[in-house]
Design a protein around this motif. Structure first.
Motif, PDB file in Angstrom:
ATOM      1  N   TRP A 261       0.830  -1.218   0.000  1.00  0.00           N
ATOM      2  CA  TRP A 261       0.000   0.000   0.000  1.00  0.00           C
ATOM      3  C   TRP A 261       0.860   1.261   0.000  1.00  0.00           C
ATOM      4  CZ3 TRP A 261      -2.015  -3.833   3.717  1.00  0.00           C
ATOM      5  CH2 TRP A 261      -2.997  -4.633   3.104  1.00  0.00           C
ATOM      6  N   GLU A 262       2.020   1.163  -0.629  1.00  0.00           N
ATOM      7  CA  GLU A 262       2.926   2.301  -0.736  1.00  0.00           C
ATOM      8  C   GLU A 262       2.280   3.411  -1.583  1.00  0.00           C
ATOM      9  OE1 GLU A 262       6.585   1.555  -2.927  1.00  0.00           O
ATOM     10  OE2 GLU A 262       7.633   2.017  -1.055  1.00  0.00           O
ATOM     11  N   VAL A 263       2.589   4.663  -1.247  1.00  0.00           N
ATOM     12  CA  VAL A 263       2.039   5.787  -2.035  1.00  0.00           C
ATOM     13  C   VAL A 263       3.195   6.504  -2.723  1.00  0.00           C
ATOM     14  CG1 VAL A 263       0.602   7.869  -1.981  1.00  0.00           C
ATOM     15  CG2 VAL A 263       0.242   6.046  -0.311  1.00  0.00           C
ATOM     16  N   ASN A 264       3.441   6.126  -3.930  1.00  0.00           N
ATOM     17  CA  ASN A 264       4.379   6.777  -4.840  1.00  0.00           C
ATOM     18  C   ASN A 264       5.493   7.608  -4.194  1.00  0.00           C
ATOM     19  OD1 ASN A 264       5.223   7.170  -7.383  1.00  0.00           O
ATOM     20  ND2 ASN A 264       3.870   8.884  -7.856  1.00  0.00           N
ATOM     21  N   GLY A 265       6.315   6.986  -3.379  1.00  0.00           N
ATOM     22  CA  GLY A 265       7.462   7.663  -2.775  1.00  0.00           C
ATOM     23  C   GLY A 265       7.127   8.630  -1.662  1.00  0.00           C
ATOM     24  N   LYS A 266       5.844   8.745  -1.301  1.00  0.00           N
ATOM     25  CA  LYS A 266       5.444   9.747  -0.295  1.00  0.00           C
ATOM     26  C   LYS A 266       5.164   9.116   1.073  1.00  0.00           C
ATOM     27  CE  LYS A 266       4.292  13.653  -2.815  1.00  0.00           C
ATOM     28  NZ  LYS A 266       5.358  13.539  -3.782  1.00  0.00           N
ATOM     29  N   SER A 267       5.041   7.799   1.118  1.00  0.00           N
ATOM     30  CA  SER A 267       4.551   7.187   2.359  1.00  0.00           C
ATOM     31  C   SER A 267       5.622   6.416   3.105  1.00  0.00           C
ATOM     32  CB  SER A 267       3.401   6.242   2.018  1.00  0.00           C
ATOM     33  OG  SER A 267       3.876   5.195   1.203  1.00  0.00           O
ATOM     34  N   LYS A 268       5.287   6.104   4.381  1.00  0.00           N
ATOM     35  CA  LYS A 268       6.177   5.277   5.206  1.00  0.00           C
ATOM     36  C   LYS A 268       5.353   4.151   5.812  1.00  0.00           C
ATOM     37  CE  LYS A 268       8.311   8.772   7.596  1.00  0.00           C
ATOM     38  NZ  LYS A 268       8.785   9.455   8.620  1.00  0.00           N
ATOM     39  N   LEU A 269       6.015   3.039   6.083  1.00  0.00           N
ATOM     40  CA  LEU A 269       5.326   1.951   6.782  1.00  0.00           C
ATOM     41  C   LEU A 269       4.865   2.465   8.138  1.00  0.00           C
ATOM     42  CD1 LEU A 269       7.351  -1.359   6.505  1.00  0.00           C
ATOM     43  CD2 LEU A 269       4.986  -0.991   5.830  1.00  0.00           C
ATOM     44  N   HIS A 270       3.676   2.066   8.544  1.00  0.00           N
ATOM     45  CA  HIS A 270       3.205   2.477   9.871  1.00  0.00           C
ATOM     46  C   HIS A 270       2.654   1.256  10.596  1.00  0.00           C
ATOM     47  CE1 HIS A 270       1.540   5.059  12.980  1.00  0.00           C
ATOM     48  NE2 HIS A 270       0.495   4.237  12.956  1.00  0.00           N
ATOM     49  N   ILE A 271       3.204   0.974  11.757  1.00  0.00           N
ATOM     50  CA  ILE A 271       2.744  -0.183  12.533  1.00  0.00           C
ATOM     51  C   ILE A 271       1.824   0.317  13.638  1.00  0.00           C
ATOM     52  CG2 ILE A 271       3.496  -2.086  14.016  1.00  0.00           C
ATOM     53  CD1 ILE A 271       6.043  -2.204  12.434  1.00  0.00           C
ATOM     54  N   CYS A 272       0.626  -0.263  13.732  1.00  0.00           N
ATOM     55  CA  CYS A 272      -0.323   0.166  14.766  1.00  0.00           C
ATOM     56  C   CYS A 272       0.309   0.017  16.150  1.00  0.00           C
ATOM     57  CB  CYS A 272      -1.587  -0.691  14.745  1.00  0.00           C
ATOM     58  SG  CYS A 272      -2.525  -0.609  13.237  1.00  0.00           S
ATOM     59  N   TYR A 273      -0.114   0.863  17.063  1.00  0.00           N
ATOM     60  CA  TYR A 273       0.396   0.822  18.434  1.00  0.00           C
ATOM     61  C   TYR A 273       0.169  -0.585  19.021  1.00  0.00           C
ATOM     62  CZ  TYR A 273       0.986   1.891  23.356  1.00  0.00           C
ATOM     63  OH  TYR A 273       1.415   1.886  24.656  1.00  0.00           O
ATOM     64  N   GLY A 274       1.198  -1.126  19.628  1.00  0.00           N
ATOM     65  CA  GLY A 274       1.049  -2.403  20.325  1.00  0.00           C
ATOM     66  C   GLY A 274       1.019  -3.615  19.419  1.00  0.00           C
ATOM     67  N   CYS A 275       1.227  -3.426  18.111  1.00  0.00           N
ATOM     68  CA  CYS A 275       1.185  -4.573  17.182  1.00  0.00           C
ATOM     69  C   CYS A 275       2.491  -5.353  17.267  1.00  0.00           C
ATOM     70  CB  CYS A 275       0.937  -4.084  15.760  1.00  0.00           C
ATOM     71  SG  CYS A 275       1.233  -5.340  14.509  1.00  0.00           S
TER      72      CYS A 275
ATOM     73  N   CYS B  46       2.309  -4.869   8.925  1.00  0.00           N
ATOM     74  CA  CYS B  46       1.875  -5.478   7.661  1.00  0.00           C
ATOM     75  C   CYS B  46       2.315  -4.518   6.571  1.00  0.00           C
ATOM     76  CB  CYS B  46       0.354  -5.689   7.693  1.00  0.00           C
ATOM     77  SG  CYS B  46      -0.575  -4.198   8.096  1.00  0.00           S
ATOM     78  N   GLY B  47       1.481  -4.271   5.598  1.00  0.00           N
ATOM     79  CA  GLY B  47       1.862  -3.327   4.544  1.00  0.00           C
ATOM     80  C   GLY B  47       1.251  -1.955   4.759  1.00  0.00           C
ATOM     81  N   ARG B  48       0.739  -1.700   5.969  1.00  0.00           N
ATOM     82  CA  ARG B  48       0.057  -0.429   6.257  1.00  0.00           C
ATOM     83  C   ARG B  48       1.021   0.745   6.122  1.00  0.00           C
ATOM     84  NH1 ARG B  48      -2.652   2.804   9.929  1.00  0.00           N
ATOM     85  NH2 ARG B  48      -4.862   2.278  10.216  1.00  0.00           N
ATOM     86  N   HIS B  49       0.623   1.739   5.350  1.00  0.00           N
ATOM     87  CA  HIS B  49       1.468   2.923   5.171  1.00  0.00           C
ATOM     88  C   HIS B  49       0.716   4.162   5.637  1.00  0.00           C
ATOM     89  CE1 HIS B  49       5.032   2.000   2.428  1.00  0.00           C
ATOM     90  NE2 HIS B  49       4.540   0.818   2.766  1.00  0.00           N
ATOM     91  N   VAL B  50       1.479   5.232   5.973  1.00  0.00           N
ATOM     92  CA  VAL B  50       0.867   6.557   6.154  1.00  0.00           C
ATOM     93  C   VAL B  50       1.623   7.551   5.282  1.00  0.00           C
ATOM     94  CG1 VAL B  50      -0.058   6.202   8.484  1.00  0.00           C
ATOM     95  CG2 VAL B  50       2.250   7.105   8.216  1.00  0.00           C
ATOM     96  N   TYR B  51       0.910   8.600   4.877  1.00  0.00           N
ATOM     97  CA  TYR B  51       1.516   9.618   4.018  1.00  0.00           C
ATOM     98  C   TYR B  51       1.007  10.987   4.451  1.00  0.00           C
ATOM     99  CZ  TYR B  51      -3.068   9.611   1.800  1.00  0.00           C
ATOM    100  OH  TYR B  51      -4.421   9.702   1.579  1.00  0.00           O
ATOM    101  N   PRO B  52       1.783  12.057   4.216  1.00  0.00           N
ATOM    102  CA  PRO B  52       1.316  13.394   4.597  1.00  0.00           C
ATOM    103  C   PRO B  52       0.321  13.939   3.583  1.00  0.00           C
ATOM    104  CG  PRO B  52       3.543  13.491   3.705  1.00  0.00           C
ATOM    105  CD  PRO B  52       3.126  12.057   3.656  1.00  0.00           C
ATOM    106  N   GLY B  53      -0.715  14.618   4.089  1.00  0.00           N
ATOM    107  CA  GLY B  53      -1.723  15.193   3.200  1.00  0.00           C
ATOM    108  C   GLY B  53      -2.124  16.573   3.681  1.00  0.00           C
ATOM    109  N   GLU B  54      -3.405  16.949   3.458  1.00  0.00           N
ATOM    110  CA  GLU B  54      -3.894  18.282   3.791  1.00  0.00           C
ATOM    111  C   GLU B  54      -3.641  18.625   5.265  1.00  0.00           C
ATOM    112  OE1 GLU B  54      -5.897  15.908   2.437  1.00  0.00           O
ATOM    113  OE2 GLU B  54      -6.350  16.599   0.415  1.00  0.00           O
ATOM    114  N   LYS B  55      -3.431  19.922   5.519  1.00  0.00           N
ATOM    115  CA  LYS B  55      -3.205  20.483   6.862  1.00  0.00           C
ATOM    116  C   LYS B  55      -2.055  19.801   7.596  1.00  0.00           C
ATOM    117  CE  LYS B  55      -7.991  21.924   7.702  1.00  0.00           C
ATOM    118  NZ  LYS B  55      -9.121  21.913   8.614  1.00  0.00           N
TER     119      LYS B  55
END
Ligand code: SF4
Length: 641
Positions: A239-253, A257-266
């Motif tokens: 679930w990578e977002v075109n060079g903008k995202s990083k892997l993100h592991i839920c708290y306590g996991c 997995c392949g969960r990513h987060v990326y910066p967006g509005e605000k």
């Protein structure tokens, strides 16, 4: 006495009387574990029969499981449950969420939160270190989930964890979600229930960590799980977002997995994760294109306004197809249909659904309701885009994997954690069949896995209905345990698909993790028995709340008459399954014969020990599963055989 794995208390809040009370978790933990099992029993105990979803008597229940708070097992998930208007009719439903909020509830001193009643005006709950306050939420009403979360963190402290609803839930859109810390979104229509209670948010904070009964054994198990994850790693780029995202592991996991987060509005961070990424601009990388921030606009808007992407995804595709073929016009619907694909179209659609304007008010009830309103060919077309009676999207099709028919039919919503189970083995076999995967996962090996996991070799021939009732039951027992401990399906599905499928004689770890945390000795058989109890518990809740037994166990009708098409299923476009004696078989054109479906249902009720004619549980089975009190409650209403 120390209660290992739990905080020890369940918080009950009555919004009508503004009162709170505490129940001991010990009254529930042994028989119902946590998560779904715990929520189903709390619901049974507190909600009168046939309560309506928006009635103040309905309960909204947030429940953690014993694994929450112990790092390294992808087990810090939690459930939200209650009676929902989602889909046709009303039923006890559920959502499964990750992120930090569930663990934070436990750290704040509670294993579960039960909210009953209805506040006179918008409020939010603040629970910190065991203390509970009801606060005015007038200034939050109408705000998006993101803005509400920012405001409450400023008011309650950056360390507090926020669960909130958006404008869709305030306006009782049937597929409104609840949204929590770390972009966790809970479906099942329970956002609308929270909105009906005038409860805008629940903020939790605390530091009370749970203790394990056998910490050394638990450490050892965590290290075993880490080794397995190394052998069976998740695709981290999924679930990578075109060079903008990083892997993100839920708290306590602790696994990821392949969960990513990326910066967006605000300057906020947004998630790129699973089906939610495909809601509007998709399917992105599935068609060989890199996923971009623009592709994910639909996900951000759904999370902000609080809408279920699994419903909106198929709805938009259905609208687009109907518009293209002149089955729906701008004049007739008041929607900006010529602008499908733009931000303008999506914002207008969401705004009109939230405000229940014109045709959009039918869409707010789900795609099926809107299609019923239009009728004709537009109605016929939903078979291409909708997979469940709740208007959720299509993926794991009963015409391809017949055992899933029983899972769809007996659940109030798309039970994705169960559907993944057969899908993960068929997907692996498919790679072998197409010469893409490991040579070891042949038809023979598929049969061995199915025999071991689903209790019958006959279930491995997906061209028949033989053994499928038994397989569905096995999947359900394991699924209910997973939903009650609670273990994240993303990580554990991957482990089962690769490591455990390749090591058939390895003992599963779930029962050992449960024992190490709670101190209750059990094994796989014991866990299956608990799974059976939890499934029967939920069935009893459904029945007493109005589910009409056998008659209610049904599918969207088109599975029975619309032939499966090439390309219809994104993960198996050629419709290949292991058939007789493992032969690679193309089931394009297949329908699920209605008589076969009814036969599978009869087999299922019989194997469960229920009454075959009515689909009602029997007193003998409930008593055997240590649910004597539940049998007695059903008997009062003539709902047990
Ligand atoms: S496996 Fe992925 S989705 Fe599941 S808890 Fe871990 S990080 Fe979150």
């Amino acid at each position: 006495m120390t209660l290992f794995g739990y905080s020890g208390h369940i918080l009950k809040v009555d919004l009508s009387t503004r009162s709170t009370s505490r129940l001991p978790t010990t009254d529930y933990a042994d028989r119902f574990i946590g998560g779904r099992g715990l929520a189903a029993k709390l619901f049974w105990d507190m909600v009168p029969p046939r309560t309506k979803a928006f009635d103040p008597d309905n309960c909204l229940i947030c429940a953690t499981g014993p694994v929450a708070g112990f790092n390294g097992f992808a087990g810090s998930r939690w459930q939200v449950c209650g009676k929902s208007v989602h889909g046709e009719g009303e039923a006890f439903s559920y959502g499964n969420l990750g992120g930090k909020w569930g663990v934070a509830l436990k750290y704040a001193g509670y294993d579960a939160l039960v909210v009953q009643g209805q506040a006179e005006k918008p409020v939010y709950l603040f629970i910190a270190d065991g203390k509970v306050q009801l606060k005015d939420a007038g200034h939050l009403w109408g705000k998006t989930t993101f803005d509400t979360s920012d405001t409450l963190k400023a008011e309650c402290g950056r360390g507090a964890s926020v669960l909130t609803i958006g404008p869709a839930a305030e306006n009782r859109v049937s597929f409104a979600t609840i949204f929590a810390e770390e972009e966790a979104s809970g479906s099942g229509g329970l956002g609308a229930v929270m909105g009906a209670k005038n409860l805008k948010a629940v903020v939790v904070a605390g530091n009370q960590k749970p203790r394990a009964a056998q910490p050394d054994r638990l450490r050892d198990l965590a290290s075993q799980v880490r080794k397995i994850v190394k052998i069976a790693p998740y695709d981290r780029k999924l679930w990578e977002v075109n060079g903008k995202s990083k892997l993100h592991i839920c708290y306590g996991c602790g696994l990821g997995c392949g969960r990513h987060v990326y910066p967006g509005e605000k300057g906020r961070k947004f998630k790129s994760f699973c089906q939610a990424t495909e809601v509007y601009f998709g399917p992105g990388p599935l068609e060989g294109k890199p996923r971009t921030v623009a592709h994910l606009l639909g996900t951000r808007l759904c999370d902000g306004y609080g809408l279920d992407t699994a419903v909106l995804c198929g709805m938009i595709k259905w609208i687009a197809a109907c518009y293209k073929d002149n089955l729906m016009t701008e004049k007739q619907t008041g929607l900006m249909l010529s602008k499908i694909g733009t931000r303008e179209f999506l914002e207008d659609l969401i705004h009109k659904m939230i405000n229940q304007q014109g045709f959009a008010k039918y869409l707010a009830g789900g795609t099926i309701q809107a299609a019923e309103h239009l009728g004709g060919e537009a109605k016929e077309r939903i078979g291409d885009y909708v997979g469940t009676l709740n208007s959720e999207n299509k993926d794991y099709d009963p015409r391809l994997m017949p055992m899933t028919a029983l899972i769809y039919a007996t659940e109030p919503r798309r039970a994705i954690q169960q559907l993944h189970d057969p899908h993960c083995y068929v997907r692996r076999w498919l790679e072998w069949a197409k010469g893409e995967g490991e040579p070891s996962f042949s038809s023979d090996y598929f049969r061995r896995v199915v025999e071991k996991r689903y209790g019958s070799a006959a279930a491995a021939d997906l061209t028949t209905i033989e053994g499928k009732a038994q397989a569905a039951i096995k999947i359900q027992e394991k699924g209910y345990v997973k939903e009650s401990l609670i273990l994240c399906d993303l990580s554990w599905m991957e482990m089962w698909q690769t490591y455990f499928a390749d090591n058939l004689d390895q003992p599963p770890l779930e029962s050992q993790i449960y024992t190490a945390i709670t101190g209750h000795e059990t094994d796989e058989e014991g866990m299956d028995r608990i799974g059976s109890r939890l499934f029967n518990m939920q069935r009893a809740v459904q029945i007493i709340q109005g589910w009409p037994g056998r008659q209610g166990d049904r599918l969207v009708d088109y599975y029975h008459h619309q032939p499966l098409k090439q390309g219809e299923l994104f993960w198996n476009p050629d419709c290949l399954v292991p058939g007789k004696e493992g032969e690679i078989t193309d089931v394009t054109g297949r329908v699920l014969d209605k008589d076969d479906f009814e036969k599978m249902k009869s087999d299922f009720y019989q194997l469960r020990g229920w009454d075959v004619e009515s689909g009602l549980p029997t007193r003998a089975v409930l008593e055997d599963l240590d649910l004597k009190d539940v049998a007695k409650g059903l008997a009062l209403h003539g709902l047990v055989k």
